[in-house]
Design a protein around this motif. Structure first.
Motif, short mmCIF file in Angstrom:
data_model
loop_
_atom_site.label_atom_id
_atom_site.label_comp_id
_atom_site.label_asym_id
_atom_site.label_seq_id
_atom_site.Cartn_x
_atom_site.Cartn_y
_atom_site.Cartn_z
N ALA A 65 0.98 -1.11 -0.15
CA ALA A 65 0.12 -0.07 -0.17
C ALA A 65 0.78 1.27 0.05
CB ALA A 65 -1.00 0.13 1.07
N PHE A 66 0.53 2.24 -0.90
CA PHE A 66 1.25 3.67 -0.76
C PHE A 66 0.50 4.57 -1.20
CE2 PHE A 66 2.19 1.32 -4.78
CZ PHE A 66 1.97 2.46 -5.84
N VAL A 67 1.02 5.71 -0.76
CA VAL A 67 0.25 7.05 -1.16
C VAL A 67 1.18 7.69 -2.71
CG1 VAL A 67 -0.34 9.45 -0.99
CG2 VAL A 67 -0.34 7.66 0.99
N GLN A 68 0.31 7.86 -3.76
CA GLN A 68 0.98 8.25 -4.86
C GLN A 68 0.42 9.51 -5.12
OE1 GLN A 68 -0.50 7.02 -8.64
NE2 GLN A 68 1.41 6.75 -9.43
N PRO A 69 1.48 10.85 -5.02
CA PRO A 69 0.89 12.11 -5.26
C PRO A 69 1.05 12.17 -6.86
CG PRO A 69 2.85 12.17 -4.10
CD PRO A 69 2.60 10.81 -4.32
N GLN A 70 -0.17 12.76 -7.40
CA GLN A 70 -0.22 12.98 -8.72
C GLN A 70 -0.65 14.20 -9.01
OE1 GLN A 70 -4.38 10.43 -9.78
NE2 GLN A 70 -2.80 10.29 -11.03
N PRO A 71 -0.34 14.69 -10.35
CA PRO A 71 -0.85 16.07 -10.78
C PRO A 71 -2.34 16.03 -10.72
CG PRO A 71 0.85 15.33 -12.27
CD PRO A 71 0.29 14.11 -11.48
N LYS A 72 -3.12 17.12 -10.40
CA LYS A 72 -4.45 17.19 -10.38
C LYS A 72 -5.07 17.59 -11.80
CE LYS A 72 -6.09 18.41 -5.44
NZ LYS A 72 -7.01 19.28 -4.85
N GLY A 73 -4.19 18.28 -12.41
CA GLY A 73 -4.58 18.50 -13.70
C GLY A 73 -4.39 20.10 -14.42
N VAL A 74 -5.51 20.64 -14.42
CA VAL A 74 -5.35 22.06 -15.01
C VAL A 74 -5.82 22.92 -13.67
CG1 VAL A 74 -6.18 23.94 -16.60
CG2 VAL A 74 -5.84 21.59 -17.28
N VAL A 75 -5.04 23.91 -13.49
CA VAL A 75 -5.23 24.71 -12.07
C VAL A 75 -5.33 26.27 -12.10
CG1 VAL A 75 -4.27 25.09 -9.72
CG2 VAL A 75 -4.02 22.86 -10.61
N GLY A 76 -6.07 26.80 -11.58
CA GLY A 76 -6.34 28.35 -11.81
C GLY A 76 -5.93 29.04 -10.52
N ASN A 77 -5.22 30.06 -10.77
CA ASN A 77 -4.62 30.87 -9.80
C ASN A 77 -5.22 32.38 -9.79
OD1 ASN A 77 -3.30 32.37 -7.62
ND2 ASN A 77 -1.39 31.96 -8.47
N ILE A 78 -6.03 33.04 -9.13
CA ILE A 78 -6.56 34.09 -9.18
C ILE A 78 -5.76 34.99 -8.05
CG2 ILE A 78 -8.63 35.86 -8.72
CD1 ILE A 78 -10.38 33.38 -9.57
N SER A 79 -4.96 35.88 -8.17
CA SER A 79 -4.31 36.83 -7.26
C SER A 79 -4.70 38.28 -7.10
CB SER A 79 -2.84 36.52 -7.72
OG SER A 79 -2.58 37.00 -9.04
N PRO A 80 -4.47 38.69 -6.16
CA PRO A 80 -4.86 40.13 -5.80
C PRO A 80 -3.59 41.22 -6.31
CG PRO A 80 -3.90 39.27 -3.85
CD PRO A 80 -3.73 38.14 -4.92
N TRP A 81 -3.95 42.68 -6.19
CA TRP A 81 -2.81 43.50 -6.40
C TRP A 81 -1.87 43.63 -5.44
CZ3 TRP A 81 -2.71 46.99 -2.49
CH2 TRP A 81 -3.77 47.06 -1.65
N ASN A 82 -1.84 43.33 -4.02
CA ASN A 82 -0.75 43.81 -3.52
C ASN A 82 0.67 43.17 -3.41
OD1 ASN A 82 -1.72 41.49 -2.11
ND2 ASN A 82 -1.38 42.21 0.09
N PHE A 83 0.79 41.88 -3.99
CA PHE A 83 2.08 41.29 -4.15
C PHE A 83 1.96 40.58 -5.64
CE2 PHE A 83 2.32 41.67 0.37
CZ PHE A 83 3.40 42.03 0.52
N PRO A 84 2.00 41.43 -6.76
CA PRO A 84 1.43 40.81 -8.02
C PRO A 84 2.20 39.63 -8.36
CG PRO A 84 1.77 43.32 -7.98
CD PRO A 84 2.39 42.73 -6.82
N PHE A 85 3.48 39.54 -7.93
CA PHE A 85 4.30 38.53 -8.61
C PHE A 85 4.43 37.36 -7.35
CE2 PHE A 85 5.44 42.31 -10.90
CZ PHE A 85 5.39 41.78 -12.33
#
Ligand code: NAD
Length: 487
Positions: free
Chosen positions: A117-137
């Motif tokens: 038995a084991f845990v396999q971390p796998q990619p979730k797929g297509v991910v979105g990231n909505i960010s604010p203005w205070n630390f833009p990068f």
């Protein structure tokens, strides 16, 4: 099936941007299905490209920050938006082999034989990231490190309040990554709303709790998992033995950073009643001696828009009208409309129903609230929403531990403020009204991974016991289990 709802009916300026978002998501989804599990080497190459991207675009990033904020200290840009992001990517690349490795879990040999038995971390797929203005990068490209480390495809959606930074972000991302790996969607409110309606495999939102609530509800309609990085009021509790120049320097230091426009800034302080005057005196001395002419200098960040500036000025006027003692720490001249900088002030022992004790301040005002016993300070924190961060200043380790044990917050520091957010090894996030989920560190990698539990059959197991028709094997397994449990 279309992955986003078309907003062509709105006819808004965002129509083209929404169409483009639709294409980006479809392209990334197809690429993910064709190549769903990038290797360690591929992921490390993406992280190296990310670090190289921010380092080589340093000047463009600095100029864009200054353009959007009116004035922004270059060294702060370097530390947080360039070196902070590059350092985070380097740390993740170094740790990644261990994080990606399947993690063995126990399986009872009596029942499962030589099965594994084991845990396999796998990619979730297509991910979105909505960010604010205070630390833009830092808040767009920063979480991208763990998103890419986890093997995902990513679309970034920066804030409409930082147009210069958004342009640099889009140009450097497109020059660095294949568009089916990382892309950027730029637009206004209609695009932001359309972005929320995409059926992401995961969505990260950083911003206010008010919009966070709407985003969580929209995401829930399609069961999209969300990480919410929200705001609120982060308190600092100072005990009697720590009303000194160093603690005051730490507290005012975070308030001065970005002119208070930081989610983990000290929002307000709790100070022993008999030490209020000492705190106020030390604050005035600190600014006079160590930060002369700070507010209008290149070291201070401009308030992001006139609307935000007005909101902060209204908080001060409201406190004055209610008869509170508002003490400016610097003699202020006129506010320059181009730089939108204003002097820091402290407000002594304001009542809890005052607007500045109710809403997140996000500006250079520090309410200093009096308490008589430490229990009262802890009770004050616990009566409010659970904060994104809590700070305790005490020379007594036991007192600091007691405060940490009896309060709940997303992160915390002892004898410092906001530093936990700079460490790429520590999980970062909120609890309750200040958010849910984590990025940074291994927790970020896991947040953006599907933690798949896997069983690989071996020999000598009794798994037929689980399937009907139940016969001798099931009888033997059940009998042995009850006997072992003493039943
Ligand atoms: P903002 O106005 O830039 O909004 C954040 C993002 O939400 C933007 O990309 C914007 O386009 C988008 N947005 C706005 N309305 C939307 C809607 N109806 N649907 C979908 N998207 C929408 O930033 P803000 O909210 O003013 O940011 C400040 C807040 O963010 C503060 O509360 C601060 O504490 C919090 N914050 C939290 C963290 C954290 O890591 N927890 C970091 C920074 C800021």
């Amino acid at each position: 099936m279309s992955t986003i709802e078309h907003d062509t009916k709105t006819g808004s300026a965002d129509t083209a941007a929404i169409e483009e978002l639709h294409e980006i998501v479809d392209r990334q989804r197809a690429a993910f299905l064709a190549d769903p599990f990038p290797s360690l080497d591929e992921r490390r190459a993406l992280l190296a490209a990310l670090a190289g991207m921010v380092m080589s675009n340093r000047t463009q990033i600095e100029e864009a920050m200054s353009a959007d904020f009116g004035v922004h200290p270059t060294l702060a840009t370097d530390l947080i938006e360039v070196l902070g992001v590059a350092g985070r990517a380097a740390y993740v690349a170094e740790q990644l082999e261990g994080w990606m490795a399947p993690e063995p879990r126990y399986s009872d040999p009596t029942l499962y034989g030589t099965g594994r038995a084991f845990v396999q971390p796998q990619p979730k797929g297509v991910v979105g990231n909505i960010s604010p203005w205070n630390f833009p990068f830092d808040l767009s490209v920063g979480p991208l490190t763990e998103m890419l480390a986890a093997g995902n495809r990513v679309v970034l959606k920066p804030s409409e309040h930082t147009p210069a930074c958004s342009e640099v972000l889009r140009d450097m991302i497109r020059a660095t990554f294949d568009r089916d790996r990382v892309d950027v969607a730029v637009g206004g409110l209609e695009l932001a709303k359309a972005f929320t309606r995409v059926r992401w495999d995961h969505l990260l939102y950083t911003g206010s709790p008010e919009i966070g609530r709407q985003i969580a509800m929209t995401a829930a309609e399609q069961l999209v998992p969300v990480t919410l990085e929200l705001g609120g009021k982060c308190p600092a509790i100072l005990t009697d033995d720590s009303i000194d120049a160093e603690s005051v320097k730490q507290v005012l230091g975070t308030k001065a950073l970005k002119n208070g426009q930081m989610c983990i800034s000290v929002d307000y302080c709790l100070v022993p009643r008999e030490r209020m005057d000492d705190f106020a005196r030390l604050a005035v001395e600190h600014v006079r001696e160590n930060m002369p002419d700070f507010y209008s200098s290149e070291n201070n960040t401009g308030i992001i828009t006139n609307r935000h500036l007005e909101r902060i000025q209204n908080l001060i006027e409201d406190a004055q009208e209610r008869g509170c003692e508002v003490r400016p720490l610097e003699e202020g001249g006129e506010i320059d409309p181009d730089t939108r900088q204003l002097p820091m002030s402290i407000v002594l022992d304001p009542p809890d129903d005052l607007a500045l004790m109710q809403e997140e301040i996000f500006g250079p005002i520090l309410p200093v609230k009096a308490y008589d016993e430490i229990d009262e300070a802890i009770g004050h924190v616990n009566a409010g929403e659970r904060p994104l961060a809590l700070y305790v200043f005490s020379k007594d380790e036991q007192v600091a531990d007691d405060v940490l044990r009896r309060t709940t917050s997303g992160g915390a520091c002892v004898n410092a403020a906001a530093v936990h957010g700079a460490l790429p090894s520590l999980p970062f996030g909120g609890i309750g009204e200040s958010g849910s989920g984590r990025h940074h560190g291994i927790e970020g990698f896991r947040e953006f991974s599907n933690l798949r539990g896997v069983f690989v059959r071996g020999e000598g197991d009794l798994i037929e016991a689980f399937a009907p028709p139940y016969g001798d094997t099931a009888q033997a397994v059940v009998g042995a289990a009850f006997e072992e449990a003493g039943g």
